[in-house]
Write a protein that holds these residues in place. Sequence first.
Motif, PDB file in Angstrom:
ATOM      1  N   UNK A  48       0.885  -1.234   0.208  1.00  0.00           N
ATOM      2  CA  UNK A  48       0.114  -0.121   0.110  1.00  0.00           C
ATOM      3  C   UNK A  48       0.908   1.484   0.039  1.00  0.00           C
ATOM      4  N   UNK A  49       1.906   1.215   0.755  1.00  0.00           N
ATOM      5  CA  UNK A  49       2.796   2.398   0.866  1.00  0.00           C
ATOM      6  C   UNK A  49       3.446   2.663  -0.584  1.00  0.00           C
ATOM      7  N   UNK A  81       0.856   3.934  -3.020  1.00  0.00           N
ATOM      8  CA  UNK A  81       0.744   5.407  -2.681  1.00  0.00           C
ATOM      9  C   UNK A  81       1.829   6.278  -3.401  1.00  0.00           C
ATOM     10  N   UNK A  82       2.972   5.835  -3.253  1.00  0.00           N
ATOM     11  CA  UNK A  82       4.039   6.478  -3.687  1.00  0.00           C
ATOM     12  C   UNK A  82       4.238   6.591  -5.197  1.00  0.00           C
ATOM     13  N   UNK A 101       0.021   8.073  -8.413  1.00  0.00           N
ATOM     14  CA  UNK A 101      -0.607   9.262  -7.711  1.00  0.00           C
ATOM     15  C   UNK A 101      -1.928   9.727  -8.565  1.00  0.00           C
ATOM     16  N   UNK A 157       4.589   7.567 -10.897  1.00  0.00           N
ATOM     17  CA  UNK A 157       5.402   8.431 -10.644  1.00  0.00           C
ATOM     18  C   UNK A 157       6.873   7.457 -10.632  1.00  0.00           C
ATOM     19  N   UNK A 158       7.854   8.311 -10.269  1.00  0.00           N
ATOM     20  CA  UNK A 158       9.063   7.523 -10.283  1.00  0.00           C
ATOM     21  C   UNK A 158       9.211   6.092  -9.292  1.00  0.00           C
ATOM     22  N   UNK A 159       9.213   5.207 -10.145  1.00  0.00           N
ATOM     23  CA  UNK A 159       9.210   3.792  -9.874  1.00  0.00           C
ATOM     24  C   UNK A 159      10.592   3.035  -9.755  1.00  0.00           C
TER      25      UNK A 159
END
Lengths: 948, 434
Positions: B109-110, B113-114, B117, B122-124
Amino acid sequence: MTDSKYFTTTKKGEIFELKAELNSDKKEKKKEAVKKVIASMTVGKDVSALFPDVVNCMQTDNLELKKLVYLYLMNYAKSQPDMAIMAVNTFVKDCEDPNPLIRALAVRTMGCIRVDKITEYLCEPLRKCLKDEDPYVRKTAAVCVAKLHDINAQLVEDQGFLDTLKDLISDSNPMVVANAVAALSEIAESHPNSNLLDLNPQTINKLLTALNECTEWGQIFILDCLANYTPRDDRESQSICERVTPRLSHANSAVVLSAVKVLMKFMEMLPKDLDYYGTLLKKLAPPLVTLLSAEPELQYVALRNINLIVQKRPEILKHEMKVFFVKYNDPIYVKLEKLDIMIRLASQANIAQVLAELKEYATEVDVDFVRKAVRAIGRCAIKVEQSAERCVSTLLDLIQTKVNYVVQEAIVVIKDIFRKYPNKYESVIATLCENLDSLDEPEARAAMIWIVGEYAERIDNADELLESFLEGFHDESTQVQLQLLTAIVKLFLKKPTETQELVQQVLSLATQDSDNPDLRDRGYIYWRLLSTDPVAAKEVVLAEKPLISEETDLIEPTLLEELICHIGTLASVYHKPPSAFVEGSRGVQHRRIPPRAGSVESAESPEVGQSGSSEAPPAVIPSQGDLLGDLLNLDLAPPTATVPSVQPSMQMGAMDLLGGGLDSLLGGDIGGSPSMGAGLGAAPTVMPAALGGAPAVGGGLGDLFDLGGGVGMPTGFYVVPKTLWLPAMKAKGLEISGTFARRGGIIQMDMSLTNKAMSVMTDFAIQFNRNSFGMAPAGPLQVLTPLSPNQTIDVSLPLSTNGPVMKMEPLNNLQVAVKNNIDVFYFSCQFPLSLLFVEDGKMERQVFLATWKDIPNDNEAQFQIKDVHLNSDAASNKLQGSNIFTIAKRTVEGQDMLYQSIKLTNSIWVLAEMRVQTGNPNYTLSIKCRAPEVCQFVYQCYEMVLKN
Amino acid sequence: MIGGLFIYNHKGEVLISRVYRDDIGRNAVDAFRVNVIHARQQVRSPVTNIARTSFFHVKRSNIWLAAVTKQNVNAAMVFEFLYKMCDVMTAYFGKISEENIKNNFVLIYELLDEILDFGYPQNSETGALKTFITQQGIKSQTKEEQSQITSQVTGQIGWRREGIKYRRNELFLDVLESVNLLMSPQGQVLSAHVSGRVVMKSYLSGMPECKFGMNDKIVIDKQGKGGTTDDTVKSGKQSIAIDDCTFHQCVRLSKFDSERSISFIPPDGEYELMRYRTTKDIILPFRVIPLVREVGRTKLEVKVVIKSNFKPSLLAQKIEVRIPTPLNTSGVQVICMKGKAKYKASENAIVWKIKRMAGMKESQISAEIELLPTNDKKKWARPPISMNFEVPFAPSGLKVRYLKVFEPKLNYSDHDVIKWVRYIGRSGIYETRC
């Protein structure tokens, strides 16, 4: 200790236990409890009752716990808006935290809480975060604007966030730029006309710079945004292309596809003779091929897109046939797509290889795939003439395998091959007939019957074969029944002596024992044709059939163009415009390829806008539906899937115009078989009496052979040249121009229907809205042959004036709906009032005088008709041609006074006095009528008649 | 954009459910389960549209990952994201399994979330993520550390952090190729290509600037023009024509496009530098010659010869030949000169394994297959004979010419870096029709 235990607690009283744990003093216990809550939430349990307890845990410096609480909040805030307010303070405080990760987390989460009261509090923190010193916070805030816009668009506009967002496009950090672009693109989509994403060369330059530096995902956002830009000229277009091409080497397939989209679109603007244009074409092929070594799901997306690209620009991949060969282990969805592309790329140069492959595929396991492979062989035969012979022999080999579905599929495609190359491969009929018994699918049976009927004269036992089918006539599907009926009629016309009994039998089966109106109607038509005029019957039933062409499932050019603008997206995967599967306002905008600079073709036909492929569009196998096609049996479905249907997207506003009329237009009686069962009431005695109950009767059978008989009949009625009523752009390729005429007392609407689309149009029908004079079609619209692409048909539609009346503005306005197999289209046109001037409009002199006096002077209208160079007699003669009758003529002081009368179809009398002075080209016209509103239009008729 | 992301186990139970957009309701979770996971027929497309909602799915072992949307999203991006999600999860906790997912659901989940968005990826990059999303809970960070994290996540070089130090600067290059072949029974090559990857493990200090060179025909030809004729003759033979290549995001693409030079600042640790594809002058390490004879209706004679086609000094390993047998096989007798061969009824194939084989050798297997008489009209489809192997060279002919490392700020030079290069050629889909 593992976390999976949280998934397994199922005991009762759990909520209470959790509540206690959440309020525990021990931090660890609290965290454990929140984890349990999240796990329950995931598996779908309702844990909203714990809301206040969870929110209480929010005030913590443990980031992991905080994130969990936020996750909970996002899920349940909407169901507990009042409680959610409790969290606001913490959010606002977190937005000020010295740690940028926490600031970003707060603003990110706040945007996900869709509670009005909270969004109000969000504005201030968001404004700060948009200008935060840390790029991580700014990039998060940029997305947050899009979130807020989704909740409350007005608020975002009022708070000026859009301008701040636009400023972020110039941010120094590439990721901030990328997120700002993504957010702006999304917001712009819901405001189609706002100039929100104000793309100009400066911003484009900024985007292109950011493109080199940002993450792979950011590159996708930027490229997708670039694709919406229309360069000013070919030079700008080229310079953008040059800066986008390096992206083709990116490891991320989505970056590659988005770059391909930009290039495919902007290329359209480059002059074809430019060196760079050729270079670009060459650069596109390798990355597309490389996409095929990606994971299967991505291969699928790539293949669906390549399918579009190959249709738009076949030259790019024409040498790459081999990479589309199917691998044994490919997933089925990849196999089917590859097969499709193989056929598109098949040409004389590579046909041998393709055929060898297809033959291999036809022995595979997956039934769908095998069927498609067999069909593909047929399509190759039709597409590449030189290969036809080899294809046929391959198909015969396959029939020898005796695998049931292979045989059936082969027979269906052989029928198409016969259509394309008549009188060439009939030697194989014997082999086909051997397999008659194994055919159990309607399509295959129908195809076989068609072949027997078509070549009845060469098959000795054709009558026996057909008779064997006839035994189970009522158990067959409609497709087979119709085919059998026609085949036997064909047989009868070819060998009348031996087959009389058979034809009697089938006709009575079709007409008396069948409940299917299509079958019955076709039966009656044949019956009547045969009994009245066998020669005509022969001409109709055995007429030469139009050729079928090679490409059968091309996507319509306008749709293709739109899909090219959506490369990489779902639309390109579904091959449907976004409006077909996206709800609401998003995606309804139609994307178009910019026109090529200085292109001659596109200047000529702007509405088609197909500058790239202006070659004559290939004719397509007509699909079912229309009468003549039916009789000739052209209605076997085309060999492959049809073009995906286009959803109605334009002119929705016009829907209401027709009110109830629309229902009847769409009703069954027109949809199925227009103009069938015509005039059967007067049929000869062979017709059974049961016919009384037959469905609505339209125009006579005579119409069938006597297309618009009235055309060109010499009358004095002035006919306005045809004007464009319905542009092709508005009607998915159907163009209608037309005019009105009155011939021999009958009002006619003369129309030219032109098909400017790629597919055949059939099933035409017409309907009028209620109008001032009750005009209505007196019969169905007689478009008897399918309208092939680029073909124009002239039709004359007789009109009656017995329809429902409603006053229109202007009075002579007529709103028309035309339906075809594609859609219903609406247009309105204005008819000259002279159309309604009846032939017995000559008034008695006495009556005229009395009437003139009787009509109050208020109703008199005076007009000047200028520049008419006719003497009064000539004018009078001319007017008479349009049923404006001169009753008397007086000459006073060198001035001729003509007294004239007109009668309208609704029995309104119009009286007129026309003064003509010798030597003066200007006439004075006074019109008197009890319905003064018509005067203006009567005057227009005078003008029109006298000046032409 | 992506409206939601779900992870299911093989039974269709939800393990992870994260909804990003308001238009995705809870029922979407069930719609996918009912229509795809529990569908009676095997699903025929990785994209499914159910009631105007589109589902993208990928499967890893028996775990389903599904992304949901109601908009016209970039489909390629969604799949790329799902793959990336799998990579990130694997980097964090190993194999993607039900057990691992349940054990790490908080972490997942964290991560979700990161890296996603409002549905926007986003940066993965795992390297960056691992600096601030950890399984041990967040470490207390100093202010410098925090801003370093954020600048790395959002920065131009999001894949590498500053201040990396190694006592020994070392790098490993693996050229991994898979050679694919489809051959007709008569030995005609129907299609052949090599898809290769250059995988790099870098343990270098600071922010090193690297330049990678290989025997790319275009580069060699360009250089040859300036050099002596001797060079062109010599190098002309060795250069290879690359059909297409793609690079890790660290490579400066515009530089490659203009100069065809591959320059980059590498991520720390292992990553894939480039992928490439060649179709010309491929060295096919093995040739398979099949001979199938039907003796009556109940017997089949199969003879297969394999020939190794490379330098005699080299050894191929893990050779496996798979000869499909008809479904109605009742018994098989096998004789082979080398290795072991077995009939595997459950796989409908004879599997012949040879541990090692040197170049320019030949080996043979013959089998007699007894068939049960059937009245099934359908003929046996004769799937192709497939082969697996591993050879210590690159079948494409690719050679690494150099990998230069420059780090001006730190005091080590290109010569101090220890470099290792290894070539491994494996069979991709290596099939011969019979």
